[in-house]
Scaffold this motif. Structure first.
Motif, PDB file in Angstrom:
ATOM      1  N   SER A  18       5.470  -1.884  -0.088  1.00 35.30           N
ATOM      2  CA  SER A  18       6.303  -2.654   0.835  1.00 35.30           C
ATOM      3  C   SER A  18       7.436  -1.827   1.424  1.00 35.30           C
ATOM      4  CB  SER A  18       6.885  -3.874   0.119  1.00 35.30           C
ATOM      5  OG  SER A  18       7.781  -3.469  -0.905  1.00 35.30           O
ATOM      6  N   VAL A  19       7.624  -0.589   0.962  1.00 41.54           N
ATOM      7  CA  VAL A  19       8.739   0.238   1.406  1.00 41.54           C
ATOM      8  C   VAL A  19       8.228   1.473   2.127  1.00 41.54           C
ATOM      9  CG1 VAL A  19      10.754   1.567   0.683  1.00 41.54           C
ATOM     10  CG2 VAL A  19      10.182  -0.556  -0.511  1.00 41.54           C
ATOM     11  N   PHE A  20       8.802   1.723   3.309  1.00 45.82           N
ATOM     12  CA  PHE A  20       8.491   2.927   4.067  1.00 45.82           C
ATOM     13  C   PHE A  20       9.781   3.659   4.408  1.00 45.82           C
ATOM     14  CE2 PHE A  20       4.595   0.646   4.365  1.00 45.82           C
ATOM     15  CZ  PHE A  20       3.608   1.579   4.623  1.00 45.82           C
ATOM     16  N   PHE A  21       9.628   4.903   4.839  1.00 45.57           N
ATOM     17  CA  PHE A  21      10.792   5.717   5.186  1.00 45.57           C
ATOM     18  C   PHE A  21      10.544   6.384   6.537  1.00 45.57           C
ATOM     19  CE2 PHE A  21      10.839   5.230   0.671  1.00 45.57           C
ATOM     20  CZ  PHE A  21      12.182   5.101   0.338  1.00 45.57           C
ATOM     21  N   LEU A  22      11.519   6.258   7.423  1.00 47.16           N
ATOM     22  CA  LEU A  22      11.454   6.911   8.723  1.00 47.16           C
ATOM     23  C   LEU A  22      11.986   8.333   8.581  1.00 47.16           C
ATOM     24  CD1 LEU A  22      12.812   3.870  10.724  1.00 47.16           C
ATOM     25  CD2 LEU A  22      10.489   4.766  10.881  1.00 47.16           C
ATOM     26  N   SER A  23      11.301   9.283   9.168  1.00 46.51           N
ATOM     27  CA  SER A  23      11.639  10.688   8.954  1.00 46.51           C
ATOM     28  C   SER A  23      12.851  11.150   9.742  1.00 46.51           C
ATOM     29  CB  SER A  23      10.438  11.564   9.334  1.00 46.51           C
ATOM     30  OG  SER A  23      10.223  11.517  10.736  1.00 46.51           O
ATOM     31  N   GLY A  24      13.195  10.450  10.825  1.00 46.03           N
ATOM     32  CA  GLY A  24      14.191  10.983  11.741  1.00 46.03           C
ATOM     33  C   GLY A  24      13.538  11.988  12.663  1.00 46.03           C
ATOM     34  N   ARG A 172      -2.158  -4.631   8.929  1.00 47.35           N
ATOM     35  CA  ARG A 172      -1.863  -5.244   7.621  1.00 47.35           C
ATOM     36  C   ARG A 172      -3.019  -5.098   6.634  1.00 47.35           C
ATOM     37  NH1 ARG A 172       2.666  -8.343   6.675  1.00 47.35           N
ATOM     38  NH2 ARG A 172       1.671  -8.993   4.740  1.00 47.35           N
ATOM     39  N   ARG A 173      -4.232  -4.984   7.146  1.00 47.78           N
ATOM     40  CA  ARG A 173      -5.384  -4.905   6.239  1.00 47.78           C
ATOM     41  C   ARG A 173      -5.559  -3.509   5.631  1.00 47.78           C
ATOM     42  NH1 ARG A 173      -9.700  -2.193   8.114  1.00 47.78           N
ATOM     43  NH2 ARG A 173      -9.557  -1.471  10.274  1.00 47.78           N
ATOM     44  N   LEU A 174      -4.832  -2.517   6.161  1.00 47.47           N
ATOM     45  CA  LEU A 174      -4.988  -1.142   5.691  1.00 47.47           C
ATOM     46  C   LEU A 174      -4.238  -0.914   4.381  1.00 47.47           C
ATOM     47  CD1 LEU A 174      -4.539   0.831   9.041  1.00 47.47           C
ATOM     48  CD2 LEU A 174      -6.678   0.386   7.835  1.00 47.47           C
ATOM     49  N   PRO A 175      -4.827  -0.136   3.469  1.00 46.96           N
ATOM     50  CA  PRO A 175      -4.112   0.247   2.243  1.00 46.96           C
ATOM     51  C   PRO A 175      -3.282   1.510   2.496  1.00 46.96           C
ATOM     52  CG  PRO A 175      -6.377   1.015   2.127  1.00 46.96           C
ATOM     53  CD  PRO A 175      -6.238   0.304   3.453  1.00 46.96           C
ATOM     54  N   PHE A 176      -2.064   1.531   1.921  1.00 47.62           N
ATOM     55  CA  PHE A 176      -1.185   2.702   2.028  1.00 47.62           C
ATOM     56  C   PHE A 176      -0.896   3.195   0.613  1.00 47.62           C
ATOM     57  CE2 PHE A 176      -0.474   0.131   5.771  1.00 47.62           C
ATOM     58  CZ  PHE A 176      -0.525   1.063   6.797  1.00 47.62           C
ATOM     59  N   CYS A 177      -1.672   4.173   0.185  1.00 42.48           N
ATOM     60  CA  CYS A 177      -1.587   4.617  -1.197  1.00 42.48           C
ATOM     61  C   CYS A 177      -1.092   6.054  -1.335  1.00 42.48           C
ATOM     62  CB  CYS A 177      -2.947   4.467  -1.878  1.00 42.48           C
ATOM     63  SG  CYS A 177      -4.312   5.203  -0.939  1.00 42.48           S
ATOM     64  N   GLN A 178      -0.682   6.658  -0.215  1.00 43.93           N
ATOM     65  CA  GLN A 178      -0.199   8.040  -0.278  1.00 43.93           C
ATOM     66  C   GLN A 178       1.246   8.094   0.223  1.00 43.93           C
ATOM     67  OE1 GLN A 178      -3.067  10.528   1.748  1.00 43.93           O
ATOM     68  NE2 GLN A 178      -4.803   9.494   0.772  1.00 43.93           N
ATOM     69  N   SER A 179       1.562   9.013   1.094  1.00 46.66           N
ATOM     70  CA  SER A 179       2.923   9.138   1.610  1.00 46.66           C
ATOM     71  C   SER A 179       3.320   7.903   2.405  1.00 46.66           C
ATOM     72  CB  SER A 179       3.035  10.372   2.515  1.00 46.66           C
ATOM     73  OG  SER A 179       4.272  10.396   3.171  1.00 46.66           O
ATOM     74  N   HIS A 180       4.570   7.493   2.237  1.00 53.43           N
ATOM     75  CA  HIS A 180       5.108   6.364   2.997  1.00 53.43           C
ATOM     76  C   HIS A 180       6.168   6.822   3.980  1.00 53.43           C
ATOM     77  CE1 HIS A 180       3.787   2.837   0.187  1.00 53.43           C
ATOM     78  NE2 HIS A 180       2.790   3.605   0.576  1.00 53.43           N
ATOM     79  N   VAL A 181       6.134   8.098   4.323  1.00 54.01           N
ATOM     80  CA  VAL A 181       7.091   8.647   5.282  1.00 54.01           C
ATOM     81  C   VAL A 181       6.498   8.568   6.684  1.00 54.01           C
ATOM     82  CG1 VAL A 181       8.443  10.656   5.979  1.00 54.01           C
ATOM     83  CG2 VAL A 181       8.061  10.196   3.553  1.00 54.01           C
ATOM     84  N   ILE A 182       7.091   7.745   7.535  1.00 50.12           N
ATOM     85  CA  ILE A 182       6.651   7.607   8.922  1.00 50.12           C
ATOM     86  C   ILE A 182       7.305   8.713   9.733  1.00 50.12           C
ATOM     87  CG2 ILE A 182       6.603   6.086  10.939  1.00 50.12           C
ATOM     88  CD1 ILE A 182       6.965   3.723   8.961  1.00 50.12           C
ATOM     89  N   SER A 183       6.506   9.553  10.329  1.00 48.09           N
ATOM     90  CA  SER A 183       7.028  10.711  11.074  1.00 48.09           C
ATOM     91  C   SER A 183       7.560  10.278  12.437  1.00 48.09           C
ATOM     92  CB  SER A 183       5.937  11.774  11.238  1.00 48.09           C
ATOM     93  OG  SER A 183       5.498  12.223   9.983  1.00 48.09           O
TER      94      SER A 183
END
Length: 320
Positions: A18-24, A172-183
Motif C-alpha cells: 500500500s506504500v510507494f515512494f516517488l523518486s523526485g 489495481r489488479r497488478l501485483p507489486f512485489c519488488q521495488s516500490h520506488v516510482i521513478s
C-alpha cells in the motif's frame, strides 16, 4: 546521503504493497532546492492567473458568451491539473517527502489523466466555437446556446472519466512485489506499471491506444475546424478583415500547442526513448502540468481585449 538512504529503505518496503515512494528528479537530487524555485513561481502564477480569469468571467456580464464559458472551463481544468501535481512535487523538492499511499497514487492518477482528456475535449469545443463564430457568425448565438455549452462540457467530463476508470482497474489488479520506488515526481501511469511483477502488456497497450485514439481524434477535429476557418478567412475581401478574423484564433492555437506537444513527446519518450536521461523525462513531464496552466491565462489576457480591460479595471479599483 539521506536521499540515497531513503530510496534504499523504500526499495525494501516491498512487504507493504500500500506504500510507494516517488523518486523526485533522478540525478539532480542535489539541485532540488534550486529546481523548486521556477516550479513554485510557475505554480503561483498559474493559481493567480486562472483564479483571476474565473473571477473576471463570472463577474463581468459582457463576458457571459460561449467563448468565455469554454475559457472558464479551461481555467478550472488548469487549476485541477496544477494543484494535483505541484504540492506533492514541491514537498519532495523542499522536504524530501516522497511517500505516497497506493490509493492516493490512484486518485492523483485519476485526476491527472481524466482532466487532461477533459481539457482535450474542451479544446475541440473551443475550435468548434471559433469555426461557428467565423464561418456562421449570424447563427452563432442560436447554435451555441447555454444548453448546448452545458451538454458539451458534460460530454467532455463523461469521456474523460470513462477513459480513465478502466486504466485504474487494470492497474489495481497488478501485483507489486519488488521495488516500490516510482521513478517520477507524481504517479505517472507507465512509471507505476513498470513496477509490477506480472505481465503489463494490457496496461501499456490500453494507455497508448487511448492516448493515440482520443488525442488523434481531437487533433483531427481541431484540424478540420481550422481548415474550414482558413478557407473562410482567405475568402474575406481585405487583409484587415482577414487579420482580425484570424486574430481571434491565436490564443486558442497557442493553447493547443502548449497542451498537446509536451504530452505527445513525453508519452513517446516514456515508451521508446530509452537513451533519454531520466531527469530530462521527469522535468518535461512535470513542467507539462504547470507551464500551460501558467501561460493560458497570460495568453488569453494579452490577446483578448475584453479580459484585458476588465483586469485593468479590477486592479485600478484595488489601488484606489
Amino acid at each position: 546521503m539521506p536521499q540515497q538512504d531513503n530510496l534504499s529503505d523504500s526499495n525494501s518496503a516491498g512487504s507493504d504493497p500500500s506504500v510507494f515512494f516517488l523518486s523526485g528528479i533522478l540525478g539532480l537530487e542535489a539541485m532540488h532546492l534550486w529546481i523548486s524555485i521556477p516550479f513554485c513561481s510557475m505554480f503561483t502564477v498559474a493559481l493567480l492567473g486562472n483564479c483571476t480569469l474565473l473571477y473576471v468571467i463570472k463577474t463581468e456580464p459582457s463576458l457571459h458568451k460561449p467563448m468565455f464559458y469554454f475559457l472558464a472551463m479551461l481555467a478550472f481544468i488548469d487549476l485541477v491539473l496544477s494543484t494535483t501535481t505541484m504540492p506533492k512535487l514541491l514537498s519532495i523538492l523542499w522536504l524530501n517527502s516522497r511517500e505516497i499511499s497506493f490509493n492516493a497514487c490512484l486518485v492523483q492518477m485519476f485526476f491527472l489523466h481524466s482532466f487532461f482528456d477533459i481539457e482535450s475535449g474542451v479544446l475541440v469545443a473551443m475550435a468548434y466555437d471559433r469555426y461557428v463564430a467565423i464561418c456562421n457568425p449570424l447563427r452563432y448565438v442560436t447554435i451555441l446556446t447555454n444548453s448546448v455549452i452545458a451538454k458539451i462540457g458534460l460530454a467532455a467530463l463523461a469521456r474523460g472519466v470513462l477513459i480513465v476508470v478502466p486504466l485504474l482497474f487494470l492497474l489495481r489488479r497488478l501485483p507489486f512485489c519488488q521495488s516500490h520506488v516510482i521513478s517520477h515526481c507524481y504517479c505517472e501511469h507507465m512509471a507505476v506499471v513498470k513496477l509490477a511483477c506480472a505481465s503489463t502488456w494490457i496496461n501499456s497497450f490500453y494507455g497508448l491506444f487511448t492516448t493515440l485514439l482520443f488525442v488523434g481524434l481531437d487533433v483531427t477535429l481541431i484540424t478540420l475546424s481550422y481548415v474550414r476557418i482558413l478557407r473562410t478567412v482567405l475568402s474575406l475581401a481585405s487583409k484587415e478583415e482577414q487579420l482580425k478574423a484570424f486574430g481571434t484564433c491565436v490564443s486558442h492555437l497557442c493553447a493547443i500547442f502548449m497542451v498537446y506537444t509536451p504530452v505527445v513527446l513525453t508519452s513517446i519518450i516514456h515508451r521508446f526513448g530509452y537513451q533519454v536521461a531520466p531527469h530530462i523525462h521527469i522535468l518535461m513531464a512535470s513542467v507539462n502540468f504547470v507551464f500551460p496552466p501558467m501561460m493560458n491565462p497570460i495568453v488569453y489576457g494579452v490577446k483578448t481585449k475584453q479580459i484585458r480591460d476588465r483586469v485593468r479595471l479590477l486592479f485600478r479599483r484595488k489601488n484606489f
